[in-house]
Design a protein around this motif. Structure first.
Motif, PDB file in Angstrom:
ATOM      1  N   UNK A   1       0.732  -1.102  -0.068  1.00 27.79           N
ATOM      2  CA  UNK A   1       0.071   0.133  -0.055  1.00 27.79           C
ATOM      3  C   UNK A   1       0.846   1.322   0.123  1.00 27.79           C
ATOM      4  N   UNK A   2       2.082   1.163   0.793  1.00 27.54           N
ATOM      5  CA  UNK A   2       2.885   2.501   0.758  1.00 27.54           C
ATOM      6  C   UNK A   2       3.481   2.511  -0.572  1.00 27.54           C
ATOM      7  N   UNK A   3       3.778   1.419  -1.285  1.00 26.84           N
ATOM      8  CA  UNK A   3       4.512   1.392  -2.638  1.00 26.84           C
ATOM      9  C   UNK A   3       3.611   2.091  -3.595  1.00 26.84           C
ATOM     10  N   UNK A   4       2.308   1.530  -3.599  1.00 29.06           N
ATOM     11  CA  UNK A   4       1.226   2.133  -4.202  1.00 29.06           C
ATOM     12  C   UNK A   4       1.342   3.570  -4.425  1.00 29.06           C
ATOM     13  N   UNK A   5       1.177   4.275  -3.197  1.00 27.33           N
ATOM     14  CA  UNK A   5       1.509   5.755  -3.385  1.00 27.33           C
ATOM     15  C   UNK A   5       2.489   6.199  -4.003  1.00 27.33           C
ATOM     16  N   UNK A   6       3.738   5.561  -3.769  1.00 24.78           N
ATOM     17  CA  UNK A   6       4.860   6.003  -4.471  1.00 24.78           C
ATOM     18  C   UNK A   6       4.476   5.906  -6.115  1.00 24.78           C
ATOM     19  N   UNK A   7       4.229   4.853  -6.501  1.00 21.81           N
ATOM     20  CA  UNK A   7       3.857   4.410  -8.048  1.00 21.81           C
ATOM     21  C   UNK A   7       2.711   5.377  -8.636  1.00 21.81           C
ATOM     22  N   UNK A   8       1.796   5.935  -7.868  1.00 21.93           N
ATOM     23  CA  UNK A   8       0.963   6.790  -8.206  1.00 21.93           C
ATOM     24  C   UNK A   8       1.454   8.061  -8.632  1.00 21.93           C
ATOM     25  N   UNK A   9       2.517   8.341  -7.762  1.00 22.86           N
ATOM     26  CA  UNK A   9       3.248   9.776  -8.078  1.00 22.86           C
ATOM     27  C   UNK A   9       4.010   9.751  -9.098  1.00 22.86           C
ATOM     28  N   UNK A  10       4.542   8.653  -9.415  1.00 19.80           N
ATOM     29  CA  UNK A  10       5.580   8.469 -10.621  1.00 19.80           C
ATOM     30  C   UNK A  10       4.840   7.379 -11.457  1.00 19.80           C
ATOM     31  N   UNK A  11       4.095   8.132 -12.438  1.00 20.48           N
ATOM     32  CA  UNK A  11       3.251   7.478 -13.482  1.00 20.48           C
ATOM     33  C   UNK A  11       4.031   6.674 -14.435  1.00 20.48           C
ATOM     34  N   UNK A  12       5.337   7.162 -14.628  1.00 21.41           N
ATOM     35  CA  UNK A  12       6.055   6.654 -15.914  1.00 21.41           C
ATOM     36  C   UNK A  12       6.767   5.574 -15.648  1.00 21.41           C
ATOM     37  N   UNK A  13       7.022   5.212 -14.201  1.00 16.58           N
ATOM     38  CA  UNK A  13       7.808   4.244 -13.758  1.00 16.58           C
ATOM     39  C   UNK A  13       7.370   2.950 -14.355  1.00 16.58           C
ATOM     40  N   UNK A  14       8.127   2.032 -14.965  1.00 16.89           N
ATOM     41  CA  UNK A  14       7.750   0.588 -15.478  1.00 16.89           C
ATOM     42  C   UNK A  14       8.655  -0.400 -14.776  1.00 16.89           C
ATOM     43  N   UNK A  15       8.312  -1.444 -14.457  1.00 12.02           N
ATOM     44  CA  UNK A  15       8.945  -2.512 -13.693  1.00 12.02           C
ATOM     45  C   UNK A  15       8.770  -3.825 -13.729  1.00 12.02           C
ATOM     46  N   UNK A  16       9.652  -4.977 -13.247  1.00 12.50           N
ATOM     47  CA  UNK A  16       9.388  -6.301 -13.524  1.00 12.50           C
ATOM     48  C   UNK A  16       8.926  -6.603 -12.020  1.00 12.50           C
ATOM     49  N   UNK A  17       8.085  -7.485 -11.549  1.00  9.56           N
ATOM     50  CA  UNK A  17       7.960  -7.960 -10.176  1.00  9.56           C
ATOM     51  C   UNK A  17       8.650  -9.476 -10.158  1.00  9.56           C
ATOM     52  N   UNK A  18       9.695  -9.619  -9.303  1.00 14.08           N
ATOM     53  CA  UNK A  18      10.352 -10.878  -9.443  1.00 14.08           C
ATOM     54  C   UNK A  18      10.215 -11.579  -8.094  1.00 14.08           C
ATOM     55  N   UNK A  19      10.066 -12.791  -8.090  1.00 14.77           N
ATOM     56  CA  UNK A  19       9.646 -13.758  -7.205  1.00 14.77           C
ATOM     57  C   UNK A  19      10.658 -14.528  -6.746  1.00 14.77           C
ATOM     58  N   UNK A  20      10.905 -14.951  -5.519  1.00 10.92           N
ATOM     59  CA  UNK A  20      12.072 -15.677  -5.276  1.00 10.92           C
ATOM     60  C   UNK A  20      11.892 -16.772  -3.889  1.00 10.92           C
TER      61      UNK A  20
END
Length: 268
Positions: free
Chosen positions: A178-197
């Motif tokens: 939920x904290x990460x979502x707030x950051x992502x909403x502020x930076x709309x251009x950031x794209x990323x891969x979610x990596x599971x381990x």
């Protein structure tokens, strides 16, 4: 003192030492945002045990139970946050290390917990303090999202960890997301891969078995569950992909940290 006002120190995972907790939770009385002297002392004692040279920031979030309207509860949750913030700063905690101070408003009850309404409401009247530690993983690897990422950076969030054999998101993981979502909403251009381990898998296997699906796709399912959670919170699927990496990239900092999901920055 009434049980609803106890200060509870929560240690999320085994890698956090007994002397330095990652989170402090304070519970409030109904419709109140003041704290008792003992609660104040506990918050002060909590911060005194922290090695501030190793801390990037402390984040404060306030909540209310489901009674009352949205606007009133939002203001009440903000006042609870301000109470805790003032305790910290008035007792010498560096105000520059206090970031992401936010009232979250009321927590809506779920139908399946109606039989424990009183207890659930008491736990929803709270403020959570999260400790974000400084990066200790080397160049290009971070334990929080930054304002100036480069393509190829990896973001590892210490509270997005999983139980052994499980791909299910814990409540602590959801709070971190939920904290990460707030950051992502502020930076709309950031794209990323979610990596599971995963951890603790013999070398002749590349992945572990998910106890819920019984497939040897545990790391993939962990990444996919984070992806789905972010989608449910209105993060565009066009900004993100997900992939399981099995046991290929251990951090060599203990098994708990290998049961993780991290983010690879693809575009800024």
């Amino acid at each position: 003192m009434h049980k609803y006002f106890k200060i509870i120190l929560l240690s999320f995972f085994g890698y956090v030492s007994a002397q330095e907790k990652s989170v402090q939770t304070v519970y409030f009385d109904f419709d109140k945002y003041s704290l008792y002297d003992q609660q104040i002392k506990t918050i002060i004692d909590f911060t005194k045990k922290l090695d501030t040279t190793k801390i990037e920031s402390i984040q404060i979030y306030g909540y209310c139970d489901d009674r009352g309207d949205n606007d009133y509860n939002y203001e009440l949750s903000k006042n609870r946050v301000k109470t805790v913030q003032n305790i910290l700063t008035s007792n010498g905690f560096n105000k520059n290390k206090i970031v992401l101070i936010e009232g979250k408003g009321r927590v809506i009850l779920k139908k399946d917990i109606e039989e424990n309404v009183a207890e659930t409401r008491s736990k929803n009247r709270r403020v959570d303090l999260f400790i974000v530690r400084k990066n200790s993983f080397g160049k290009g690897i971070y334990n929080s999202f930054q304002d100036n990422h480069k393509v190829g950076d990896r973001v590892y969030l210490e509270n997005i960890l999983f139980v052994m054999g499980s791909s299910k998101l814990t409540e602590q993981s959801k709070q971190e997301l939920d904290k990460t979502i707030m950051v992502l909403q502020k930076n709309q251009t950031l794209q990323f891969e979610i990596r599971g381990h995963v951890c603790c898998t013999p070398n002749y296997y590349t992945d572990a078995i998910d106890e819920f699906t019984h497939e040897r796709k545990l790391s993939l399912n962990r990444a996919r569950n984070v992806y789905r959670y972010l989608m449910s919170k209105k993060i565009s699927p066009q900004r993100m992909t997900y992939k399981g990496y099995g046991n290929k990239f251990p951090l060599e900092k203990g098994d708990a940290l290998n049961r993780r999901v991290e983010f690879l920055i693809l575009k800024i």
